[in-house]
Design an enzyme around this catalytic site. Structure first.
Site, mmCIF file in Angstrom:
data_model
loop_
_atom_site.group_PDB
_atom_site.id
_atom_site.type_symbol
_atom_site.label_atom_id
_atom_site.label_comp_id
_atom_site.label_asym_id
_atom_site.label_seq_id
_atom_site.Cartn_x
_atom_site.Cartn_y
_atom_site.Cartn_z
ATOM 1 N N ASP A 13 0.838 -1.140 -0.191
ATOM 2 C CA ASP A 13 0.020 0.059 -0.141
ATOM 3 C C ASP A 13 0.757 1.302 0.170
ATOM 4 O OD1 ASP A 13 -2.195 -1.678 0.375
ATOM 5 O OD2 ASP A 13 -2.245 -1.418 2.549
ATOM 6 N N GLU A 221 -11.423 0.248 -3.767
ATOM 7 C CA GLU A 221 -10.489 0.768 -2.691
ATOM 8 C C GLU A 221 -9.277 1.400 -3.406
ATOM 9 O OE1 GLU A 221 -9.605 -2.704 -0.259
ATOM 10 O OE2 GLU A 221 -8.287 -3.612 -1.839
HETATM 11 O O1 FUB Z 1 -3.445 -3.424 3.499
HETATM 12 C C1 FUB Z 1 -4.798 -3.508 3.836
HETATM 13 C C2 FUB Z 1 -5.769 -2.867 2.657
HETATM 14 O O2 FUB Z 1 -5.589 -3.896 1.517
HETATM 15 C C3 FUB Z 1 -5.514 -1.631 2.274
HETATM 16 O O3 FUB Z 1 -6.057 -0.832 2.990
HETATM 17 C C4 FUB Z 1 -6.227 -1.726 0.926
HETATM 18 O O4 FUB Z 1 -6.067 -0.828 -0.007
HETATM 19 C C5 FUB Z 1 -5.821 -3.180 0.456
HETATM 20 O O5 FUB Z 1 -4.486 -2.925 -0.272
#
Ligand code: FUB
Length: 321
Positions: A13, A221
């Site tokens: 991330d 996301e």
């Molecule tokens: O790393 C946890 C979660 O997985 C992140 O917040 C999302 O974007 C995904 O990468």
């Protein structure tokens, strides 16, 4: 050419920014927590952040500045320090992080430092009215800063409509508009939203919002925002279809018109990125799960160059290269 940046640890991330002519990288810190895998992301159970920096992301040394913030330091903490981002204003660095509170609800917190590498001191409470995950900050260069945020499934965005929590998680029908990311301008002190978060609407070439059933293109996301030639490039992960896509708008709030795929699926379930210009070149930072043999919760940080064509379109990068 792609490069793994932290071969001796699991980092995911990435948020990446240039401070004081140096590139600073703010990843999540994956580890083997032993929590069984599920659709809520429970094994992705991070408990601290490191900060890295470099003056050459493709070939140079990657300096580990050590632990910058831990879950034990955060008074309202429950569990799971997910994807963070940072902004600098008036010599202060503001680190924004999602974390589940003691009720197992994701909120967004802020921690501050006088240095880009921290250590960061958290505020006693999460940001008022914050929810869900994946904060990404745009410094618009005119004194205004904006936070983009939100994520589905384990990120809990389906539990909210119009900034209010629902009694039960609700997904739209396939032909209804997709659940959008959110954007809000930050307050002058950078510690709160200055306004109610607004939907980040991604539209197709005919001007219609992408629908919930448009799984290959709709938001899931991992928001990121960067500017290129005066336009606002909103990019994100499509989650269960594993793409990084982007859409272009004329202002920080959008709407943003869908353009295409930045990165095709990588090894591993999640895909997540940052796009940044440094010393005249553009870079895509992201992660995959190749080094862990495909484990969703043990991801490794990567970088490659990113290119635009003459029309400002991003050339698609292969995730498995
Ligand atoms: O790393 C946890 C979660 O997985 C992140 O917040 C999302 O974007 C995904 O990468």
């Amino acid at each position: 050419m792609k490069r793994y940046l932290v071969p001796n640890d699991y980092m995911a991330d990435p948020a990446v920014h240039v401070f004081n002519n140096r590139l600073y990288i703010y990843p999540s810190h994956d580890w083997e927590s032993g929590v069984p895998e599920n659709d809520n992301g429970d094994p992705v159970n991070m408990k601290d952040y490191h900060v890295y920096s470099t003056d050459d992301p493709m070939q140079g040394d990657i300096v580990d500045h050590g632990i910058s913030l831990t879950v034990e330091d955060i008074p309202w903490a429950g569990r799971q320090l997910w994807d963070c981002d940072i902004a600098k204003k008036n010599g202060v660095y503001y680190l924004y992080f999602p974390l589940k509170d003691k009720n197992d609800t994701f909120r967004i917190g802020v921690a501050t430092s006088s240095k880009p590498e921290g250590p960061f001191v958290p505020q006693p409470d999460p940001m008022r009215g914050s929810y869900s995950i994946d904060p990404a900050i745009l410094d618009d260069g005119d004194g205004n800063y904006y936070m983009y945020f939100g994520g589905l499934w384990g990120g809990q965005l389906q539990r909210y409509r119009d900034n209010k929590s629902l009694e039960a998680a609700t997904f739209p029908a396939d032909d209804e508009p997709a659940i959008p990311a959110r954007v809000a301008r930050l307050s002058n002190d950078m510690l709160q939203f200055a306004e109610d978060p607004r939907p980040v609407v991604v539209i197709d070439e005919t001007g219609k919002p992408l629908t919930a059933g448009d799984n290959e293109r709709r938001f899931f996301e991992a928001s990121w925002m960067h500017k290129y030639q005066g336009k606002y490039y909103f990019s994100y992960s499509t989650g269960d279809t594993h793409r990084l896509c982007y859409a272009i708008g004329d202002n920080p709030y959008g709407p943003f018109t869908y353009q295409g795929v930045i990165l095709t699926p990588v090894v591993g379930w999640t895909t997540h990125h940052a796009i940044v210009e440094y010393k005249g070149k553009w870079y895509l930072f992201h992660h995959d799960s190749v080094p862990s043999g495909g484990l969703t919760w043990l991801r490794s940080l990567k970088v490659c160059e990113l290119e635009y064509d003459a029309d400002g379109k991003i050339r698609t990068i292969e995730g498995t290269e």
